[in-house]
Design an enzyme around this catalytic site. Structure first.
Site, PDB file in Angstrom:
ATOM      1  N   ASN A   9       0.930  -1.164   0.021  1.00  0.00           N
ATOM      2  CA  ASN A   9      -0.008   0.013   0.352  1.00  0.00           C
ATOM      3  C   ASN A   9       0.669   1.481  -0.108  1.00  0.00           C
ATOM      4  OD1 ASN A   9      -1.637   1.674   0.249  1.00  0.00           O
ATOM      5  ND2 ASN A   9      -2.323   0.920   2.266  1.00  0.00           N
ATOM      6  N   TRP A  10       1.064   1.906  -1.097  1.00  0.00           N
ATOM      7  CA  TRP A  10       1.770   3.012  -1.087  1.00  0.00           C
ATOM      8  C   TRP A  10       1.462   4.385  -0.910  1.00  0.00           C
ATOM      9  CZ3 TRP A  10       3.244   2.052  -7.095  1.00  0.00           C
ATOM     10  CH2 TRP A  10       4.744   0.820  -7.096  1.00  0.00           C
ATOM     11  N   LYS A  11       0.139   4.359  -0.096  1.00  0.00           N
ATOM     12  CA  LYS A  11      -0.562   5.053   0.077  1.00  0.00           C
ATOM     13  C   LYS A  11      -0.385   7.019  -0.051  1.00  0.00           C
ATOM     14  CE  LYS A  11      -0.341   3.192   4.580  1.00  0.00           C
ATOM     15  NZ  LYS A  11       0.227   3.204   6.123  1.00  0.00           N
ATOM     16  N   HIS A  98      -9.509   0.926   5.247  1.00  0.00           N
ATOM     17  CA  HIS A  98      -8.382   1.069   5.734  1.00  0.00           C
ATOM     18  C   HIS A  98      -8.429   2.067   6.762  1.00  0.00           C
ATOM     19  CE1 HIS A  98      -4.561   2.379   6.399  1.00  0.00           C
ATOM     20  NE2 HIS A  98      -3.911   1.342   5.644  1.00  0.00           N
ATOM     21  N   GLU A 100      -7.200   4.642   7.971  1.00  0.00           N
ATOM     22  CA  GLU A 100      -6.926   6.376   7.719  1.00  0.00           C
ATOM     23  C   GLU A 100      -8.065   6.881   6.612  1.00  0.00           C
ATOM     24  OE1 GLU A 100      -2.968   5.142   5.966  1.00  0.00           O
ATOM     25  OE2 GLU A 100      -2.407   5.074   7.763  1.00  0.00           O
ATOM     26  N   GLU A 185      -5.372  -5.402  10.535  1.00  0.00           N
ATOM     27  CA  GLU A 185      -4.468  -3.694  10.814  1.00  0.00           C
ATOM     28  C   GLU A 185      -4.927  -2.849  12.007  1.00  0.00           C
ATOM     29  OE1 GLU A 185      -2.266  -3.011   6.835  1.00  0.00           O
ATOM     30  OE2 GLU A 185      -4.264  -1.485   7.187  1.00  0.00           O
ATOM     31  N   GLY A 191       2.376   2.077  10.891  1.00  0.00           N
ATOM     32  CA  GLY A 191       3.555   3.470  10.529  1.00  0.00           C
ATOM     33  C   GLY A 191       4.011   3.688  12.011  1.00  0.00           C
ATOM     34  N   SER A 231       3.430  -2.015  10.184  1.00  0.00           N
ATOM     35  CA  SER A 231       4.582  -2.365  10.625  1.00  0.00           C
ATOM     36  C   SER A 231       4.657  -3.644  10.382  1.00  0.00           C
ATOM     37  CB  SER A 231       5.593  -2.151  11.970  1.00  0.00           C
ATOM     38  OG  SER A 231       4.666  -0.715  12.178  1.00  0.00           O
ATOM     39  N   GLY A 252       2.505  -1.084   4.350  1.00  0.00           N
ATOM     40  CA  GLY A 252       2.710  -0.334   3.820  1.00  0.00           C
ATOM     41  C   GLY A 252       4.412   0.575   3.732  1.00  0.00           C
ATOM     42  N   GLY A 253       4.436   1.171   4.495  1.00  0.00           N
ATOM     43  CA  GLY A 253       5.729   1.646   4.740  1.00  0.00           C
ATOM     44  C   GLY A 253       7.104   0.460   3.644  1.00  0.00           C
TER      45      GLY A 253
HETATM   46  C1  PEP Z   1      -0.855   0.071   5.972  1.00  0.00           C
HETATM   47  O1  PEP Z   1      -1.078   1.068   5.412  1.00  0.00           O
HETATM   48  O2  PEP Z   1      -1.886  -0.362   5.920  1.00  0.00           O
HETATM   49  C2  PEP Z   1       0.261  -0.902   6.754  1.00  0.00           C
HETATM   50  C3  PEP Z   1       0.221  -1.599   7.247  1.00  0.00           C
HETATM   51  O3  PEP Z   1       1.511   0.441   7.302  1.00  0.00           O
HETATM   52  P1  PEP Z   1       3.150  -0.186   7.499  1.00  0.00           P
HETATM   53  O4  PEP Z   1       3.463  -1.341   6.970  1.00  0.00           O
HETATM   54  O5  PEP Z   1       3.923   1.350   7.022  1.00  0.00           O
HETATM   55  O6  PEP Z   1       3.102  -0.272   9.213  1.00  0.00           O
END
Ligand code: PEP
Length: 272
Positions: A9-11, A98, A100, A185, A191, A231, A252-253
């Site tokens: 997920n590049w956001k 999600h 966010e 999640e 993040g 994470s 994500g990251g």
């Molecule tokens: C996400 O946004 O779905 C996520 C899991 O982010 P991260 O891996 O950065 O925690």
């Protein structure tokens, strides 16, 4: 046997050139590493880069997903993206619910106070509408659920996860529920660098599965795939992905670095 699925997920990251470079980097690294080896792999670029990423990944096994959708197919809804538009742009998948866009940030910026967060307005009702619209359009949804830190500390993790799962599925017939993809999640792990302990992540992924089972029976429960997200990094992926209820990762990251993302794919049990 559920196929492991790893999604990036590049956001809100990347102009088209950055997205193409990242997609190409992932494609090259994956090829150099022997391919996906039975693991289902996809990336979710920002809307503006989907078409460019589609060209960069043409002919590869890497799928493309949208990060969100609107539930209406057309009309006067400024700024919204219909499911058919995502498909048309080259997406097979879509992330729905999600935390966010639900306005439940793991690490809110200091200026994201309550009035601003109110604009990130997904709730159980819109998640349910989006899920239905995605299925009508033939998109493969990844439905996100998860508790905030305050909810966990209050002992409400299972209630929140179960109720988000069931609310997303209202009105979804059994034949469509089988084989759906969920992502557990925990909001506090997104993040933040703080990963949910693997045994606990496995247990809560099991809560999602049980909720599906309560609605549709044991076969449906066994058929749905539940990713863990929060994470996930190359150094914790193997431990998480080795758990029986964790069928993949939503990343994500670490998906913004081709080498890290491919290392997470390589950590999946199919690749061991
Ligand atoms: C996400 O946004 O779905 C996520 C899991 O982010 P991260 O891996 O950065 O925690």
């Amino acid at each position: 046997m559920r196929r492991t699925i790893i999604a990036g997920n590049w956001k809100n990251n990347g102009l088209r050139a950055d997205a193409v470079a990242l997609a190409t980097g992932i494609r090259t690294a994956l090829d150099g590493d022997g391919g996906s080896g039975g693991v289902e792999v996809l990336v979710c670029p920002p809307f503006t880069a989907i078409a460019s990423v589609e060209s960069a990944l043409a002919g590869s096994e890497i799928g493309i997903g949208g990060q969100n959708i609107f539930w209406k197919e057309k009309g006067a809804y400024t700024g919204q993206i219909a499911p058919s538009m995502l498909k048309d742009a080259g997406c097979a998948y879509v992330i729905i619910g999600h935390s966010e866009p639900r306005g439940r940030f793991g690490v809110p910026d200091p200026d994201f106070d309550a009035p601003i967060l109110a604009y990130f307005g997904d709730g159980d009702e819109t998640v349910n509408r989006k899920l239905k619209a995605a299925l009508v359009a033939g998109l493969i949804p990844i439905i996100c659920v998860g508790e905030t830190l305050a909810e966990r500390q209050a002992g409400h993790t299972d209630t929140v996860v179960e109720s988000q799962t069931k609310a997303a599925l209202v009105g979804i017939p059994a034949e469509q529920a089988s084989g759906l993809i969920f992502a557990y999640e925990p909001v506090w792990a997104i993040g933040t660098g703080e990963v949910c302990e693997s045994g606990e992540a496995d247990r809560v992924c099991g809560v999602v599965r049980s909720a599906v089972g309560e609605l549709y029976g044991p076969e449906a429960a066994e058929s749905v795939r539940v990713q863990y997200g929060g994470s996930v990094k190359p150094d914790n992926a193997k431990e998480l992905l080795g758990k029986p209820n964790i069928d993949g990762a939503l990343v994500g990251g670490a998906s913004l670095k081709a080498g890290d993302f491919v290392a997470i794919v390589a950590a999946a049990p199919e690749r061991q």
